[in-house]
Design an enzyme around this catalytic site. Structure first.
Site, PDB file in Angstrom:
ATOM      1  N   ILE A   1       0.954  -1.381   0.107  1.00  0.00           N
ATOM      2  CA  ILE A   1      -0.083   0.124  -0.018  1.00  0.00           C
ATOM      3  C   ILE A   1       0.893   1.149  -0.040  1.00  0.00           C
ATOM      4  O   ILE A   1       0.364   2.323  -0.806  1.00  0.00           O
ATOM      5  CB  ILE A   1      -0.968   0.159   1.225  1.00  0.00           C
TER       6      ILE A   1
ATOM      7  N   LYS B   1      12.116  -0.589   6.529  1.00  0.00           N
ATOM      8  CA  LYS B   1      13.210  -1.431   6.882  1.00  0.00           C
ATOM      9  C   LYS B   1      13.562  -2.601   5.916  1.00  0.00           C
ATOM     10  O   LYS B   1      14.700  -3.270   6.135  1.00  0.00           O
ATOM     11  CB  LYS B   1      12.748  -2.361   8.086  1.00  0.00           C
TER      12      LYS B   1
ATOM     13  N   THR C   1      -6.536  -1.472  10.211  1.00  0.00           N
ATOM     14  CA  THR C   1      -7.201  -2.810   9.662  1.00  0.00           C
ATOM     15  C   THR C   1      -8.647  -2.891  10.305  1.00  0.00           C
ATOM     16  O   THR C   1      -8.759  -2.920  11.555  1.00  0.00           O
ATOM     17  CB  THR C   1      -6.578  -4.099   9.776  1.00  0.00           C
ATOM     18  N   ASP C   2      -9.576  -3.538   9.430  1.00  0.00           N
ATOM     19  CA  ASP C   2     -10.789  -3.916  10.109  1.00  0.00           C
ATOM     20  C   ASP C   2     -10.893  -5.245  11.080  1.00  0.00           C
ATOM     21  O   ASP C   2     -11.689  -5.580  11.659  1.00  0.00           O
ATOM     22  CB  ASP C   2     -11.832  -4.221   9.066  1.00  0.00           C
ATOM     23  N   GLU C   3      -9.453  -5.970  10.725  1.00  0.00           N
ATOM     24  CA  GLU C   3      -9.386  -7.312  11.730  1.00  0.00           C
ATOM     25  C   GLU C   3      -9.556  -6.984  13.086  1.00  0.00           C
ATOM     26  O   GLU C   3      -9.688  -7.652  13.961  1.00  0.00           O
ATOM     27  CB  GLU C   3      -7.948  -7.965  11.340  1.00  0.00           C
TER      28      GLU C   3
ATOM     29  N   TYR D   1      -1.514 -11.070  14.642  1.00  0.00           N
ATOM     30  CA  TYR D   1      -1.569  -9.831  13.884  1.00  0.00           C
ATOM     31  C   TYR D   1      -2.512  -8.926  14.149  1.00  0.00           C
ATOM     32  O   TYR D   1      -2.375  -7.608  14.529  1.00  0.00           O
ATOM     33  CB  TYR D   1      -1.766 -10.022  12.308  1.00  0.00           C
TER      34      TYR D   1
ATOM     35  N   LYS E   1      -2.133  -4.963  15.839  1.00  0.00           N
ATOM     36  CA  LYS E   1      -2.598  -3.893  15.159  1.00  0.00           C
ATOM     37  C   LYS E   1      -3.584  -2.981  16.322  1.00  0.00           C
ATOM     38  O   LYS E   1      -3.679  -2.024  16.298  1.00  0.00           O
ATOM     39  CB  LYS E   1      -3.340  -4.091  13.940  1.00  0.00           C
TER      40      LYS E   1
ATOM     41  N   ARG F   1     -14.648 -11.772   2.758  1.00  0.00           N
ATOM     42  CA  ARG F   1     -13.884 -10.282   2.794  1.00  0.00           C
ATOM     43  C   ARG F   1     -14.640  -9.267   1.961  1.00  0.00           C
ATOM     44  O   ARG F   1     -14.917  -9.584   0.989  1.00  0.00           O
ATOM     45  CB  ARG F   1     -12.419 -10.677   2.326  1.00  0.00           C
TER      46      ARG F   1
ATOM     47  N   TYR G   1      21.759  -1.497   0.298  1.00  0.00           N
ATOM     48  CA  TYR G   1      21.295  -0.821   1.451  1.00  0.00           C
ATOM     49  C   TYR G   1      22.022  -1.387   2.845  1.00  0.00           C
ATOM     50  O   TYR G   1      21.888  -0.770   3.810  1.00  0.00           O
ATOM     51  CB  TYR G   1      19.732  -0.892   1.746  1.00  0.00           C
TER      52      TYR G   1
HETATM   53  P1  NAD Z   1       3.335  -4.727   3.471  1.00  0.00           P
HETATM   54  O1  NAD Z   1       3.586  -6.063   4.262  1.00  0.00           O
HETATM   55  O2  NAD Z   1       3.132  -5.181   1.970  1.00  0.00           O
HETATM   56  O3  NAD Z   1       4.388  -3.905   3.611  1.00  0.00           O
HETATM   57  C1  NAD Z   1       4.644  -3.416   5.019  1.00  0.00           C
HETATM   58  C2  NAD Z   1       6.019  -2.622   4.747  1.00  0.00           C
HETATM   59  O4  NAD Z   1       6.488  -2.278   6.076  1.00  0.00           O
HETATM   60  C3  NAD Z   1       7.283  -3.335   3.895  1.00  0.00           C
HETATM   61  O5  NAD Z   1       7.788  -2.481   3.014  1.00  0.00           O
HETATM   62  C4  NAD Z   1       8.115  -3.527   5.189  1.00  0.00           C
HETATM   63  O6  NAD Z   1       9.461  -3.479   4.810  1.00  0.00           O
HETATM   64  C5  NAD Z   1       8.003  -2.235   6.092  1.00  0.00           C
HETATM   65  N1  NAD Z   1       8.276  -2.566   7.463  1.00  0.00           N
HETATM   66  C6  NAD Z   1       7.887  -3.754   8.180  1.00  0.00           C
HETATM   67  N2  NAD Z   1       8.541  -3.547   9.632  1.00  0.00           N
HETATM   68  C7  NAD Z   1       9.339  -2.531   9.554  1.00  0.00           C
HETATM   69  C8  NAD Z   1      10.141  -1.704  10.452  1.00  0.00           C
HETATM   70  N3  NAD Z   1      10.198  -2.071  11.772  1.00  0.00           N
HETATM   71  N4  NAD Z   1      10.486  -0.562  10.016  1.00  0.00           N
HETATM   72  C9  NAD Z   1      10.194   0.075   9.002  1.00  0.00           C
HETATM   73  N5  NAD Z   1       9.474  -0.576   7.935  1.00  0.00           N
HETATM   74  C10 NAD Z   1       9.078  -1.733   8.368  1.00  0.00           C
HETATM   75  O7  NAD Z   1       1.875  -4.356   4.141  1.00  0.00           O
HETATM   76  P2  NAD Z   1       0.499  -3.711   3.295  1.00  0.00           P
HETATM   77  O8  NAD Z   1      -0.423  -4.595   2.854  1.00  0.00           O
HETATM   78  O9  NAD Z   1       1.298  -2.563   2.549  1.00  0.00           O
HETATM   79  O10 NAD Z   1       0.161  -2.740   4.483  1.00  0.00           O
HETATM   80  C11 NAD Z   1       0.524  -1.361   4.903  1.00  0.00           C
HETATM   81  C12 NAD Z   1      -0.414  -1.122   6.175  1.00  0.00           C
HETATM   82  O11 NAD Z   1      -1.845  -1.057   6.070  1.00  0.00           O
HETATM   83  C13 NAD Z   1      -0.192  -1.882   7.389  1.00  0.00           C
HETATM   84  O12 NAD Z   1      -0.053  -1.162   8.577  1.00  0.00           O
HETATM   85  C14 NAD Z   1      -1.499  -2.815   7.340  1.00  0.00           C
HETATM   86  O13 NAD Z   1      -1.734  -3.253   8.721  1.00  0.00           O
HETATM   87  C15 NAD Z   1      -2.467  -1.962   6.778  1.00  0.00           C
HETATM   88  N6  NAD Z   1      -3.453  -2.741   6.112  1.00  0.00           N
HETATM   89  C16 NAD Z   1      -3.364  -3.598   5.205  1.00  0.00           C
HETATM   90  C17 NAD Z   1      -4.478  -4.037   4.522  1.00  0.00           C
HETATM   91  C18 NAD Z   1      -4.210  -4.911   3.398  1.00  0.00           C
HETATM   92  O14 NAD Z   1      -5.176  -5.484   2.940  1.00  0.00           O
HETATM   93  N7  NAD Z   1      -3.135  -5.207   2.772  1.00  0.00           N
HETATM   94  C19 NAD Z   1      -5.865  -3.556   4.732  1.00  0.00           C
HETATM   95  C20 NAD Z   1      -5.848  -2.644   6.043  1.00  0.00           C
HETATM   96  C21 NAD Z   1      -4.776  -2.348   6.518  1.00  0.00           C
HETATM   97  O1  DAU Z   2      -8.861  -7.084   6.357  1.00  0.00           O
HETATM   98  C1  DAU Z   2      -7.756  -6.439   6.019  1.00  0.00           C
HETATM   99  C2  DAU Z   2      -6.416  -7.526   6.193  1.00  0.00           C
HETATM  100  O2  DAU Z   2      -6.508  -8.265   5.187  1.00  0.00           O
HETATM  101  C3  DAU Z   2      -5.085  -6.692   6.322  1.00  0.00           C
HETATM  102  O3  DAU Z   2      -5.054  -5.915   7.948  1.00  0.00           O
HETATM  103  C4  DAU Z   2      -4.037  -7.753   6.396  1.00  0.00           C
HETATM  104  O4  DAU Z   2      -2.740  -6.889   6.560  1.00  0.00           O
HETATM  105  C5  DAU Z   2      -4.135  -8.502   5.196  1.00  0.00           C
HETATM  106  O5  DAU Z   2      -3.121  -9.297   4.833  1.00  0.00           O
HETATM  107  C6  DAU Z   2      -5.666  -9.003   4.727  1.00  0.00           C
HETATM  108  O6  DAU Z   2      -5.820 -10.333   5.783  1.00  0.00           O
HETATM  109  P1  DAU Z   2      -6.548 -11.519   5.498  1.00  0.00           P
HETATM  110  O7  DAU Z   2      -5.964 -12.516   6.252  1.00  0.00           O
HETATM  111  O8  DAU Z   2      -7.905 -11.520   5.173  1.00  0.00           O
HETATM  112  O9  DAU Z   2      -6.056 -11.570   4.099  1.00  0.00           O
HETATM  113  P2  DAU Z   2      -5.242 -12.932   3.206  1.00  0.00           P
HETATM  114  O10 DAU Z   2      -4.907 -12.426   1.745  1.00  0.00           O
HETATM  115  O11 DAU Z   2      -4.113 -13.705   4.031  1.00  0.00           O
HETATM  116  O12 DAU Z   2      -6.394 -13.949   3.040  1.00  0.00           O
HETATM  117  C7  DAU Z   2      -7.811 -13.516   2.609  1.00  0.00           C
HETATM  118  C8  DAU Z   2      -8.779 -14.761   2.970  1.00  0.00           C
HETATM  119  O13 DAU Z   2      -8.235 -15.853   1.976  1.00  0.00           O
HETATM  120  C9  DAU Z   2      -8.909 -15.147   4.131  1.00  0.00           C
HETATM  121  O14 DAU Z   2     -10.014 -15.571   4.564  1.00  0.00           O
HETATM  122  C10 DAU Z   2      -7.849 -16.432   4.123  1.00  0.00           C
HETATM  123  C11 DAU Z   2      -8.031 -16.948   2.659  1.00  0.00           C
HETATM  124  N1  DAU Z   2      -6.814 -17.760   2.193  1.00  0.00           N
HETATM  125  C12 DAU Z   2      -5.581 -16.850   2.212  1.00  0.00           C
HETATM  126  C13 DAU Z   2      -4.369 -17.746   1.535  1.00  0.00           C
HETATM  127  C14 DAU Z   2      -3.451 -17.012   1.484  1.00  0.00           C
HETATM  128  C15 DAU Z   2      -6.968 -18.782   1.647  1.00  0.00           C
HETATM  129  O15 DAU Z   2      -8.025 -19.288   1.516  1.00  0.00           O
HETATM  130  N2  DAU Z   2      -6.029 -19.380   0.899  1.00  0.00           N
HETATM  131  C16 DAU Z   2      -4.771 -18.779   0.899  1.00  0.00           C
HETATM  132  O16 DAU Z   2      -3.815 -19.410   0.327  1.00  0.00           O
END
Ligand code: NAD
Ligand code: DAU
Length: 357
Positions: free
Chosen positions: A13, A37, A132-134, A157, A161, A221, A350
């Site tokens: 993101i 990082k 996150t909504d989690e 996780y 959060k 989801r 880096y």
């Molecule tokens: P991501 O795992 O793709 O990226 C996380 C980034 O944070 C990476 O670039 C990683 O190197 C960096 N990072 C991790 N630990 C660090 C540290 N100690 N210091 C500095 N940098 C560090 O995650 P994302 O999916 O881009 O999510 C970003 C944010 O949005 C998170 O806070 C996550 O909880 C939140 N979020 C994600 C989703 C989703 O669906 N992906 C939904 C809702 C909220």
């Molecule tokens: O709701 C927001 C969250 O969405 C964020 O806060 C998290 O950072 C992000 O990782 C995501 O969490 P989920 O656990 O919902 O995402 P994930 O892609 O891991 O899984 C989505 C759904 O799919 C979940 O119900 C688990 C299922 N799943 C996931 C994987 C990786 C499978 O069935 N098979 C799989 O291999």
């Protein structure tokens, strides 16, 4: 906001957010300092073209948000006056296997940033926390998460959060730090690390590998295209009231098995049939469920719609098609993030200890 600190800007993101600010946001005139990082989930090359195009507006610093002395230098040398905090360990399955890093980064790291911001309260105009909504736990078949839903995190996780959300809110109530929080549903789109459901299924389907669906595949989801999330975060940062929380969702509830089937059909269409002509849906395998697997997430986005005029623009159909097309067109990006050689490249550029680009 003259100097905006974006944490975790090399993750999924964060990359999309920095692109959104520098390429599509005329009301942002400041500089971005991206602190990351560079964990397994990061890809600094996702921003290489932007770094070249905007040398005066974009700077990358390789650092750990939990390293207080290092982050203090970043705040002062860069004269940071606003923070958008994405950095986190983000994958639920990894948190079940090894929770420690989630506490260090998501809880201690967030606290470190809050303290640094509090010490510079005269300068910090906004501290936005991306959550996150989690944190709300699991819904039954009816109802929606709102800003008033009680916290009930179920995975390590989600608990980390939730802890960070509470810290952010406390730094507002106790110290008056001008914070905002957004609690968002599942994002998808370009640059997502292929451990998450959608990119994992796209690549496995493309390569003819099994598609592991947890449990009965009926967990739901609420999917939001990442660019829409970036726009929501910017709205909240710039127009949201200090101390206020906003729930952000895509209005696109889907059961996992339906998402996987849609992905299969799109890969069949856009990449062409498999060599044996069999539809990719046949690659689905139901596997053991995730422990503590939340059944359903869905967001009521009334507040952000009414107060800030934000609505998602992309439908799940169009967003998923764009996403599949992006992964098919970026085999080089996929190969890089999956390869050991890529980790070596990051270390060579880096170092283990960090350094600035
Ligand atoms: P991501 O795992 O793709 O990226 C996380 C980034 O944070 C990476 O670039 C990683 O190197 C960096 N990072 C991790 N630990 C660090 C540290 N100690 N210091 C500095 N940098 C560090 O995650 P994302 O999916 O881009 O999510 C970003 C944010 O949005 C998170 O806070 C996550 O909880 C939140 N979020 C994600 C989703 C989703 O669906 N992906 C939904 C809702 C909220
Ligand atoms: O709701 C927001 C969250 O969405 C964020 O806060 C998290 O950072 C992000 O990782 C995501 O969490 P989920 O656990 O919902 O995402 P994930 O892609 O891991 O899984 C989505 C759904 O799919 C979940 O119900 C688990 C299922 N799943 C996931 C994987 C990786 C499978 O069935 N098979 C799989 O291999």
């Amino acid at each position: 906001m003259k100097a905006l600190l974006v944490t975790g800007g090399c993750g999924f993101i964060g990359v999309n957010f920095i692109r959104f600010l520098l390429e599509e946001t005329p009301d942002f005139h400041g500089r971005i300092v991206n602190v990351d990082k560079l964990t397994y989930a990061a890809n600094p090359r996702s921003l290489a073209d932007l770094a070249e195009a905007h040398p005066d507006r974009y700077r990358f610093v390789h650092a750990d948000i939990a390293d207080r002395a290092r982050m203090a230098r970043v705040f002062d040398e860069e004269q940071v006056d606003a923070v958008c905090h994405f950095a986190a360990e983000s994958h639920v399955d990894r948190s079940i296997a090894a929770p420690d890093a989630f506490i260090v980064t998501n809880v201690v790291g967030t606290c470190t940033l809050l303290e640094l911001a509090r010490e510079r309260a005269d300068r910090i105009a906004r501290f936005h926390h991306v959550s996150t909504d989690e944190v709300f736990g699991s819904l039954g078949p009816e109802g929606y998460f709102t800003e008033e839903t009680p916290y009930h995190p179920n995975s390590p996780y989600a608990a980390s959060k939730a802890a960070s959300d509470h810290l952010v809110r406390a730094w507002h109530t106790t110290y008056g730090l001008p914070v905002t929080i957004s609690n968002c549903s599942n994002n998808y789109g370009p640059f997502q690390f292929p451990e998450k459901l959608i990119p994992l299924m796209i690549l496995n389907a493309l390569e003819g590998r099994p598609l592991p669906v947890y449990g009965d595949g009926r967990n739901v989801r609420d999917w939001l295209y990442v660019r829409d999330h970036c726009e929501a975060v910017w709205r909240v940062m710039t127009r949201g009231a200090p101390g206020r929380t906003y729930a952000v969702g895509g209005g696109a509830e889907e059961a996992n098995i339906d998402v996987v089937h849609r992905v299969c059909d799109l890969v069949d269409e856009l990449a062409g049939p498999r060599p044996d002509g069999a539809p990719r849906r046949e690659l689905v395998r139901f596997v053991a469920d995730r422990p503590g697997h939340d059944r359903r997430y869905a967001i009521d986005g009334t507040r952000i719609g009414r107060e800030l005029g934000w609505q998602p623009r992309e439908s799940f159909e169009t967003g998923l098609r764009r996403t599949v097309a992006w992964y098919l067109a970026h085999a080089d990006w996929v190969a890089a993030v999956r390869s050991g050689a890529y980790r070596d490249w990051i270390r060579a550029h880096y170092g283990e200890e960090g350094g600035a680009m």
